[in-house]
Design an enzyme around this catalytic site. Structure first.
Site, PDB file in Angstrom:
ATOM      1  N   LYS A   1       0.821  -1.215   0.000  1.00 33.02           N
ATOM      2  CA  LYS A   1       0.000   0.000   0.000  1.00 33.02           C
ATOM      3  C   LYS A   1       0.855   1.266   0.000  1.00 33.02           C
ATOM      4  CE  LYS A   1      -2.308  -1.060   3.770  1.00 33.02           C
ATOM      5  NZ  LYS A   1      -1.858  -2.400   4.156  1.00 33.02           N
TER       6      LYS A   1
ATOM      7  N   ARG B   1      -9.629   0.604   8.820  1.00 35.19           N
ATOM      8  CA  ARG B   1      -9.165  -0.740   9.165  1.00 35.19           C
ATOM      9  C   ARG B   1     -10.214  -1.526   9.940  1.00 35.19           C
ATOM     10  NH1 ARG B   1      -3.392  -0.007   8.937  1.00 35.19           N
ATOM     11  NH2 ARG B   1      -2.200  -1.843   9.478  1.00 35.19           N
TER      12      ARG B   1
ATOM     13  N   ARG C   1      11.634  -6.399   5.025  1.00 35.54           N
ATOM     14  CA  ARG C   1      11.579  -4.978   5.412  1.00 35.54           C
ATOM     15  C   ARG C   1      12.123  -4.783   6.825  1.00 35.54           C
ATOM     16  NH1 ARG C   1       5.901  -1.832   5.220  1.00 35.54           N
ATOM     17  NH2 ARG C   1       5.602  -2.849   7.232  1.00 35.54           N
TER      18      ARG C   1
ATOM     19  N   ARG D   1      11.992  -1.642  11.200  1.00 32.04           N
ATOM     20  CA  ARG D   1      10.711  -1.281  11.831  1.00 32.04           C
ATOM     21  C   ARG D   1      10.390  -2.314  12.901  1.00 32.04           C
ATOM     22  NH1 ARG D   1       5.433   0.237   8.266  1.00 32.04           N
ATOM     23  NH2 ARG D   1       4.409  -1.059   9.819  1.00 32.04           N
TER      24      ARG D   1
ATOM     25  N   ARG E   1      -0.376  -9.332  13.162  1.00 30.98           N
ATOM     26  CA  ARG E   1      -0.965  -8.311  12.281  1.00 30.98           C
ATOM     27  C   ARG E   1      -1.818  -8.948  11.192  1.00 30.98           C
ATOM     28  NH1 ARG E   1       4.480  -5.712  10.996  1.00 30.98           N
ATOM     29  NH2 ARG E   1       3.475  -4.537   9.331  1.00 30.98           N
TER      30      ARG E   1
HETATM   31  P1  ADP Z   1       1.057  -2.282   7.911  1.00 26.46           P
HETATM   32  O1  ADP Z   1      -0.051  -2.040   6.924  1.00 26.46           O
HETATM   33  O2  ADP Z   1       2.333  -2.655   7.261  1.00 26.46           O
HETATM   34  O3  ADP Z   1       0.648  -3.206   9.029  1.00 26.46           O
HETATM   35  P2  ADP Z   1       0.778   0.436   8.990  1.00 26.46           P
HETATM   36  O4  ADP Z   1       1.911   1.366   8.916  1.00 26.46           O
HETATM   37  O5  ADP Z   1      -0.436   0.741   8.183  1.00 26.46           O
HETATM   38  O6  ADP Z   1       1.415  -0.957   8.650  1.00 26.46           O
HETATM   39  O7  ADP Z   1       0.293   0.282  10.510  1.00 26.46           O
HETATM   40  C1  ADP Z   1       1.182  -0.052  11.565  1.00 26.46           C
HETATM   41  C2  ADP Z   1       0.398  -0.210  12.891  1.00 26.46           C
HETATM   42  O8  ADP Z   1      -0.253   1.037  13.230  1.00 26.46           O
HETATM   43  C3  ADP Z   1      -0.753  -1.223  12.859  1.00 26.46           C
HETATM   44  O9  ADP Z   1      -0.311  -2.536  13.108  1.00 26.46           O
HETATM   45  C4  ADP Z   1      -1.678  -0.669  13.956  1.00 26.46           C
HETATM   46  O10 ADP Z   1      -1.198  -0.995  15.246  1.00 26.46           O
HETATM   47  C5  ADP Z   1      -1.539   0.826  13.806  1.00 26.46           C
HETATM   48  N1  ADP Z   1      -2.570   1.396  12.878  1.00 26.46           N
HETATM   49  C6  ADP Z   1      -2.328   1.980  11.672  1.00 26.46           C
HETATM   50  N2  ADP Z   1      -3.477   2.392  11.088  1.00 26.46           N
HETATM   51  C7  ADP Z   1      -4.466   2.049  11.940  1.00 26.46           C
HETATM   52  C8  ADP Z   1      -5.885   2.162  11.905  1.00 26.46           C
HETATM   53  N3  ADP Z   1      -6.521   2.725  10.859  1.00 26.46           N
HETATM   54  N4  ADP Z   1      -6.600   1.678  12.961  1.00 26.46           N
HETATM   55  C9  ADP Z   1      -5.993   1.113  14.011  1.00 26.46           C
HETATM   56  N5  ADP Z   1      -4.662   0.958  14.109  1.00 26.46           N
HETATM   57  C10 ADP Z   1      -3.897   1.409  13.093  1.00 26.46           C
END
Ligand code: ADP
Length: 189
Positions: free
Chosen positions: A14, A89, A128, A134, A145
């Site tokens: 994404k 999400r 990654r 990270r 996740r």
């Molecule tokens: P990825 O898609 O690689 O898991 P993101 O950078 O989108 O990584 O998100 C990292 C973390 O941030 C998630 O695992 C969650 O804990 C938190 N997070 C991000 N966006 C949201 C959201 N819209 N609602 C709840 N938690 C979120």
């Protein structure tokens, strides 16, 4: 206006495809993951609250996420459009986004879903983790996740399908190939 939700499991690309879409279509980027990491780096109260949740791979509470989006979207009326990345999400977040956009006289045009199988996701995220360090890119958190995605996030696809707005694309291939699949859909909206 062109408002896109870019959807897919963790590691589906994404962030990478958002950059290409922004460059090509001049959209404003809303990545809740980036916003949270910025709060964390600045050691704000919100960042401190989110830290342990993110490290476990759980979701930050909906009210916090919706508040972050609301704060940033207000005053963006002149934007050409938005791309939402990593948000919504949960179905509650999707409903809140519809309500917020409705108040501003806007709506989501399309949800683009990047479809990638589980083993490929794990491989990409471990890679990654090695390259970028990270802290949530370790095997235990990655598996959680993906589980959280399947339980809480995948229903969001059904929410947009119900509105006739979901379009899935194969998320395996070169960055350019995947971008051309996405732009093929956007250009035909
Ligand atoms: P990825 O898609 O690689 O898991 P993101 O950078 O989108 O990584 O998100 C990292 C973390 O941030 C998630 O695992 C969650 O804990 C938190 N997070 C991000 N966006 C949201 C959201 N819209 N609602 C709840 N938690 C979120």
């Amino acid at each position: 206006m062109l408002n896109i939700v870019l959807f897919g499991p963790p590691g589906s690309g994404k962030g990478t495809q958002s950059e290409k879409i922004i460059e090509h279509y001049g959209l404003t980027h809303f990545s809740t993951g980036d916003m949270l990491r910025a709060e964390l780096a600045a050691e704000t109260e919100l960042g401190l609250r989110a830290k342990s949740i993110m490290e476990k791979g759980e979701l930050v509470p909906d009210d916090i996420i919706i508040g972050m989006i609301r704060k940033r979207i207000t005053g963006q009326k002149d934007a050409r459009g938005f791309i939402f990345d990593g948000f919504p999400r949960t179905v509650a977040q999707a409903e809140a986004l519809d309500k917020l956009l409705d108040e501003l006289g806007m709506q989501i045009n399309v949800m683009l879903g990047l479809e990638v199988d589980r083993q490929e996701l794990i491989d990409r995220l471990l890679k990654r983790g090695n390259e970028q360090g990270r802290s949530d890119d370790n095997l235990e958190t990655i598996e959680n996740r993906i589980r959280v995605y399947e339980d809480q996030t995948s229903p969001v696809m059904g929410y947009y399908q119900g509105q006739g707005k979901y379009r899935g694309v194969d998320g395996i291939g070169s960055i350019e190939d995947i971008f051309s699949r996405l732009s093929g859909i956007i250009d035909n909206l």
